[in-house]
Design a protein around this motif. Sequence first.
Motif, PDB file in Angstrom:
ATOM      1  N   HIS A 123       0.876  -1.172   0.000  1.00  0.00           N
ATOM      2  CA  HIS A 123       0.000   0.000   0.000  1.00  0.00           C
ATOM      3  C   HIS A 123       0.914   1.223   0.000  1.00  0.00           C
ATOM      4  O   HIS A 123       1.374   1.667   1.041  1.00  0.00           O
ATOM      5  CB  HIS A 123      -0.913  -0.008   1.229  1.00  0.00           C
ATOM      6  CG  HIS A 123      -1.888   1.131   1.245  1.00  0.00           C
ATOM      7  ND1 HIS A 123      -2.969   1.160   2.102  1.00  0.00           N
ATOM      8  CD2 HIS A 123      -1.973   2.282   0.518  1.00  0.00           C
ATOM      9  CE1 HIS A 123      -3.659   2.266   1.912  1.00  0.00           C
ATOM     10  NE2 HIS A 123      -3.063   2.968   0.952  1.00  0.00           N
ATOM     11  N   ALA A 143       1.220   8.235  -0.463  1.00  0.00           N
ATOM     12  CA  ALA A 143       1.495   9.395  -1.306  1.00  0.00           C
ATOM     13  C   ALA A 143       2.823   9.997  -0.864  1.00  0.00           C
ATOM     14  O   ALA A 143       3.168   9.983   0.315  1.00  0.00           O
ATOM     15  CB  ALA A 143       0.373  10.416  -1.170  1.00  0.00           C
ATOM     16  N   SER A 158      -0.100   9.907  -5.740  1.00  0.00           N
ATOM     17  CA  SER A 158      -1.154   8.905  -5.589  1.00  0.00           C
ATOM     18  C   SER A 158      -0.739   7.856  -4.572  1.00  0.00           C
ATOM     19  O   SER A 158       0.449   7.623  -4.358  1.00  0.00           O
ATOM     20  CB  SER A 158      -1.473   8.238  -6.935  1.00  0.00           C
ATOM     21  OG  SER A 158      -1.937   9.191  -7.868  1.00  0.00           O
ATOM     22  N   SER A 159      -1.723   7.219  -3.971  1.00  0.00           N
ATOM     23  CA  SER A 159      -1.457   6.148  -3.015  1.00  0.00           C
ATOM     24  C   SER A 159      -2.189   4.891  -3.484  1.00  0.00           C
ATOM     25  O   SER A 159      -2.929   4.911  -4.464  1.00  0.00           O
ATOM     26  CB  SER A 159      -1.935   6.549  -1.609  1.00  0.00           C
ATOM     27  OG  SER A 159      -3.336   6.780  -1.598  1.00  0.00           O
ATOM     28  N   GLY A 160      -1.960   3.800  -2.754  1.00  0.00           N
ATOM     29  CA  GLY A 160      -2.711   2.592  -3.058  1.00  0.00           C
ATOM     30  C   GLY A 160      -1.862   1.404  -3.420  1.00  0.00           C
ATOM     31  O   GLY A 160      -0.637   1.378  -3.214  1.00  0.00           O
ATOM     32  N   TYR A 199      -9.797   2.674  -8.799  1.00  0.00           N
ATOM     33  CA  TYR A 199      -9.304   3.832  -8.056  1.00  0.00           C
ATOM     34  C   TYR A 199     -10.467   4.580  -7.403  1.00  0.00           C
ATOM     35  O   TYR A 199     -11.565   4.649  -7.968  1.00  0.00           O
ATOM     36  CB  TYR A 199      -8.578   4.805  -8.993  1.00  0.00           C
ATOM     37  CG  TYR A 199      -7.431   4.206  -9.757  1.00  0.00           C
ATOM     38  CD1 TYR A 199      -6.114   4.419  -9.359  1.00  0.00           C
ATOM     39  CD2 TYR A 199      -7.657   3.427 -10.887  1.00  0.00           C
ATOM     40  CE1 TYR A 199      -5.056   3.865 -10.074  1.00  0.00           C
ATOM     41  CE2 TYR A 199      -6.609   2.872 -11.604  1.00  0.00           C
ATOM     42  CZ  TYR A 199      -5.305   3.092 -11.194  1.00  0.00           C
ATOM     43  OH  TYR A 199      -4.274   2.542 -11.900  1.00  0.00           O
ATOM     44  N   SER A 225      -7.384  13.562  -3.537  1.00  0.00           N
ATOM     45  CA  SER A 225      -6.636  12.323  -3.320  1.00  0.00           C
ATOM     46  C   SER A 225      -7.017  11.312  -4.388  1.00  0.00           C
ATOM     47  O   SER A 225      -8.147  11.309  -4.886  1.00  0.00           O
ATOM     48  CB  SER A 225      -6.905  11.742  -1.927  1.00  0.00           C
ATOM     49  OG  SER A 225      -8.252  11.330  -1.802  1.00  0.00           O
ATOM     50  N   THR A 271      -6.476   7.098  -4.983  1.00  0.00           N
ATOM     51  CA  THR A 271      -6.019   5.864  -4.346  1.00  0.00           C
ATOM     52  C   THR A 271      -6.425   4.653  -5.166  1.00  0.00           C
ATOM     53  O   THR A 271      -7.600   4.501  -5.515  1.00  0.00           O
ATOM     54  CB  THR A 271      -6.614   5.730  -2.928  1.00  0.00           C
ATOM     55  OG1 THR A 271      -6.295   6.902  -2.174  1.00  0.00           O
ATOM     56  CG2 THR A 271      -6.052   4.500  -2.226  1.00  0.00           C
ATOM     57  N   ARG A 272      -5.470   3.793  -5.470  1.00  0.00           N
ATOM     58  CA  ARG A 272      -5.794   2.533  -6.149  1.00  0.00           C
ATOM     59  C   ARG A 272      -6.182   1.507  -5.085  1.00  0.00           C
ATOM     60  O   ARG A 272      -5.396   1.211  -4.188  1.00  0.00           O
ATOM     61  CB  ARG A 272      -4.598   2.028  -6.947  1.00  0.00           C
ATOM     62  CG  ARG A 272      -4.902   0.741  -7.737  1.00  0.00           C
ATOM     63  CD  ARG A 272      -3.628   0.121  -8.262  1.00  0.00           C
ATOM     64  NE  ARG A 272      -3.118   0.844  -9.411  1.00  0.00           N
ATOM     65  CZ  ARG A 272      -1.883   0.685  -9.888  1.00  0.00           C
ATOM     66  NH1 ARG A 272      -1.038  -0.130  -9.292  1.00  0.00           N
ATOM     67  NH2 ARG A 272      -1.480   1.370 -10.939  1.00  0.00           N
ATOM     68  N   ILE A 273      -7.388   0.968  -5.225  1.00  0.00           N
ATOM     69  CA  ILE A 273      -7.897   0.059  -4.189  1.00  0.00           C
ATOM     70  C   ILE A 273      -8.010  -1.393  -4.664  1.00  0.00           C
ATOM     71  O   ILE A 273      -8.299  -2.276  -3.856  1.00  0.00           O
ATOM     72  CB  ILE A 273      -9.270   0.521  -3.670  1.00  0.00           C
ATOM     73  CG1 ILE A 273     -10.300   0.543  -4.806  1.00  0.00           C
ATOM     74  CG2 ILE A 273      -9.161   1.888  -3.008  1.00  0.00           C
ATOM     75  CD1 ILE A 273     -11.734   0.745  -4.328  1.00  0.00           C
ATOM     76  N   GLU A 292      -1.769   2.013   5.023  1.00  0.00           N
ATOM     77  CA  GLU A 292      -0.836   2.759   4.204  1.00  0.00           C
ATOM     78  C   GLU A 292       0.587   2.509   4.677  1.00  0.00           C
ATOM     79  O   GLU A 292       0.889   2.607   5.864  1.00  0.00           O
ATOM     80  CB  GLU A 292      -1.160   4.250   4.269  1.00  0.00           C
ATOM     81  CG  GLU A 292      -0.415   5.090   3.261  1.00  0.00           C
ATOM     82  CD  GLU A 292      -0.904   6.525   3.225  1.00  0.00           C
ATOM     83  OE1 GLU A 292      -0.329   7.354   3.950  1.00  0.00           O
ATOM     84  OE2 GLU A 292      -1.871   6.801   2.479  1.00  0.00           O
TER      85      GLU A 292
END
Length: 265
Positions: A100, A103, A140-142, A167, A232, A234-236, A248
């Motif tokens: 995970h 960012a 980006s996060s995820g 996302y 934000s 986020t790739r989920i 995260e």
Amino acid sequence: MNLHGKNRHIPGTFRSASPCAESSRSNSVQGASPIRLQLYLARCGAASRRACETFIADGRVSVNGTIVTAAGTKVNETDEVRLDGVLMRPESRRVYVLLHKPAGCVCSMADEKGRKTAASLLEPHFSERLYNVGRLDMFSSGLIIFTNDGEFAKRLSHPSSGIEKEYIVKTTVPVPAELAERFEKGIRIEGIFYKCRSADIRSSRTVHIVLVEGKNREIRRVFEHFEIPIRSLTRIRIGSICMENLAEGAFRELSEEECRLLSAY
């Protein structure tokens, strides 16, 4: 060893290195047929086969002390292959890790600007050289997968794999229905065609978007086109692999079944 000395293209198959080099390779496969240099590097966990082709073309790879720039060159497991001066050895264990990404981390093995890399979160925990499959931009996060299996990375990265990536996009202003409709139908921005599999507006400022191919910064460029600032991204989900309770910055190894499902796409 100086990799940037005599830069000379040598085609064909290299003869084996000295017996000393051969005996130092704990993971060598005796009697194995020569293989292409980019495949050898991928099996060593250097990167995907396609990325290894770029390393070779850029003059970053040497075989038995000589810089090689032809990806078609073949090597034996007893040859001394180095990338940026680091000796490459085939790794006996294949590793598949789901991270995970927070960012602020970049998806590269090293960053010339000194920014923190996503790979650095895994380095203290794995002796294998792991690299990211695909990318998430810095902000980006995820979910992102790391591996040392070049063939696995190649299958997942190729557009023909058809693997969905989902996302969650949160914005600072309401998202117009037109954005979702045009993104699903396909929209051309500055000569590049963008099309998502689905864009589901869950609330005025939250959209779930599913991509298959996924071009560079695709979601951000579509939202910028409609002048919708993203708070934000986020790739989920990657294929059937969901974020669930992965915090995260946390990671876990993929199960054999999860790898099988991803490879089956």
